[in-house]
Write an enzyme that holds these catalytic residues in place. Structure first.
Site, PDB file in Angstrom:
ATOM      1  N   CYS A   1      19.561 152.394  77.407  1.00 50.05           N
ATOM      2  CA  CYS A   1      20.547 153.450  77.800  1.00 50.05           C
ATOM      3  C   CYS A   1      21.799 152.700  78.024  1.00 50.05           C
ATOM      4  O   CYS A   1      21.691 151.741  78.726  1.00 50.05           O
ATOM      5  CB  CYS A   1      20.098 153.992  79.230  1.00 50.05           C
ATOM      6  SG  CYS A   1      21.148 155.446  79.896  1.00 50.05           S
ATOM      7  N   LEU A   2      22.924 153.433  77.590  1.00 55.27           N
ATOM      8  CA  LEU A   2      24.183 152.860  77.684  1.00 55.27           C
ATOM      9  C   LEU A   2      24.693 152.738  78.964  1.00 55.27           C
ATOM     10  O   LEU A   2      25.516 152.139  79.323  1.00 55.27           O
ATOM     11  CB  LEU A   2      25.276 153.581  76.761  1.00 55.27           C
ATOM     12  CG  LEU A   2      24.868 153.606  75.212  1.00 55.27           C
ATOM     13  CD1 LEU A   2      26.013 154.585  74.622  1.00 55.27           C
ATOM     14  CD2 LEU A   2      24.601 152.227  74.644  1.00 55.27           C
TER      15      LEU A   2
ATOM     16  N   HIS B   1      15.377 162.197  76.196  1.00 59.75           N
ATOM     17  CA  HIS B   1      15.916 161.328  77.000  1.00 59.75           C
ATOM     18  C   HIS B   1      17.437 161.638  77.176  1.00 59.75           C
ATOM     19  O   HIS B   1      17.808 161.921  78.514  1.00 59.75           O
ATOM     20  CB  HIS B   1      16.388 159.780  76.214  1.00 59.75           C
ATOM     21  CG  HIS B   1      17.273 158.570  76.993  1.00 59.75           C
ATOM     22  ND1 HIS B   1      16.598 157.420  77.196  1.00 59.75           N
ATOM     23  CD2 HIS B   1      18.554 158.782  77.278  1.00 59.75           C
ATOM     24  CE1 HIS B   1      17.711 156.927  77.793  1.00 59.75           C
ATOM     25  NE2 HIS B   1      18.730 157.317  77.808  1.00 59.75           N
ATOM     26  N   GLU B   2      18.179 162.341  76.418  1.00 62.96           N
ATOM     27  CA  GLU B   2      19.673 162.716  76.676  1.00 62.96           C
ATOM     28  C   GLU B   2      19.234 164.236  77.512  1.00 62.96           C
ATOM     29  O   GLU B   2      20.265 164.317  78.525  1.00 62.96           O
ATOM     30  CB  GLU B   2      20.413 163.018  75.558  1.00 62.96           C
ATOM     31  CG  GLU B   2      20.587 162.080  74.497  1.00 62.96           C
ATOM     32  CD  GLU B   2      21.219 160.739  75.186  1.00 62.96           C
ATOM     33  OE1 GLU B   2      21.765 160.742  76.315  1.00 62.96           O
ATOM     34  OE2 GLU B   2      21.048 159.656  74.794  1.00 62.96           O
TER      35      GLU B   2
ATOM     36  N   GLN C   1      27.369 160.874  81.210  1.00 61.26           N
ATOM     37  CA  GLN C   1      27.596 159.256  80.983  1.00 61.26           C
ATOM     38  C   GLN C   1      29.154 158.935  80.769  1.00 61.26           C
ATOM     39  O   GLN C   1      29.279 157.930  80.914  1.00 61.26           O
ATOM     40  CB  GLN C   1      26.679 158.794  79.879  1.00 61.26           C
ATOM     41  CG  GLN C   1      25.176 158.872  80.188  1.00 61.26           C
ATOM     42  CD  GLN C   1      24.549 158.254  78.995  1.00 61.26           C
ATOM     43  OE1 GLN C   1      24.248 158.938  77.959  1.00 61.26           O
ATOM     44  NE2 GLN C   1      24.329 157.047  78.940  1.00 61.26           N
TER      45      GLN C   1
ATOM     46  N   HIS D   1      19.243 163.354  80.984  1.00 69.04           N
ATOM     47  CA  HIS D   1      20.644 162.903  81.587  1.00 69.04           C
ATOM     48  C   HIS D   1      21.087 163.940  82.268  1.00 69.04           C
ATOM     49  O   HIS D   1      21.691 163.962  83.212  1.00 69.04           O
ATOM     50  CB  HIS D   1      21.455 162.123  80.539  1.00 69.04           C
ATOM     51  CG  HIS D   1      21.263 160.890  80.303  1.00 69.04           C
ATOM     52  ND1 HIS D   1      21.610 159.919  81.463  1.00 69.04           N
ATOM     53  CD2 HIS D   1      21.007 160.001  79.312  1.00 69.04           C
ATOM     54  CE1 HIS D   1      21.469 158.714  81.088  1.00 69.04           C
ATOM     55  NE2 HIS D   1      21.226 158.556  79.737  1.00 69.04           N
TER      56      HIS D   1
HETATM   57 CO    CO Z   1      20.799 157.067  78.152  1.00 65.44          CO
END
Ligand code: CO
Length: 195
Positions: free
Chosen positions: A93-94, A135-136, A50, A139
């Site tokens: 999510c960022l 979640h991470e 990210q 990614h």
């Molecule tokens: Co995220």
């Protein structure tokens, strides 16, 4: 160059992250920057891709409070060893700011990873911790939470996704975002150094 949080549909979010072979001072600096960016964006977790880095690494502070340094967790080369149960809960999510939807995930997970000191740590994660780890880790495999929505929920977020897509391609058109080839070449160079 300072790190910044990239947004969907930036191609690095689809990159399969590579395991780290070494943690050096520069990487520790990048991790500190990741925490800063996460707090600035009011997040509780952030994965390396990210911030446009190709490493299997994510950071968490489930309190979201940068004063609570003892809540900071760094997961290097994380592996989810076990998943149990199933539960649906809202996520954001960022890399997709202000988009929220319910995602079904395992209720509890066992995760193993290395910390900054190079110690292998295994944790049983429940509730928010479990959800954040899943979640991470997703990614790092190039998976976004919107990929895991039901067909109905996918339709509901379609318009917002389109907004992100339009904005990304306009920024690229304006020369603010490099080509896919240039992005990949940079990731490969970063991989060559540490993975
Ligand atoms: Co995220």
């Amino acid at each position: 160059m300072p790190l910044e949080i990239i947004q969907y549909p930036h191609p690095t979010l689809r990159h399969i992250s590579k395991p780290l072979k070494k943690v050096d001072a520069e990487l520790r600096h990048m991790i500190a920057e990741m925490f800063d960016l996460m707090y600035e964006a009011n997040g509780i977790g952030l994965a390396a891709n990210q911030v446009d880095l190709p490493y299997r690494l994510f950071v968490l502070n489930l309190s979201g409070d940068e004063e609570l340094k003892d809540q900071e967790q760094v997961f290097i080369n994380p592996v989810i060893l076990k998943r149990n149960g199933s539960v649906e809960h809202e996520e954001g999510c960022l890399s997709l700011p202000k988009l929220y939807a319910d995602v079904r995930r395992a209720e509890t997970v066992t995760v193993s990873a290395y910390d900054l000191a190079g110690r292998e740590v295994t944790a049983e994660a429940t509730d928010l911790f479990s959800r954040a780890v899943q979640h991470e880790t997703d990614h790092l495999d190039g998976v976004l939470f919107v990929d895991r929505l039901s067909e109905g929920a996918k339709l509901e977020v379609k318009e917002k996704m389109r907004f992100f897509e339009d904005r990304f391609f306009a920024a690229r058109e304006a020369g603010d975002i490099p080509s896919d080839e240039a992005i990949l070449a940079r990731l490969r160079e970063l991989e060559r150094v540490r993975t």
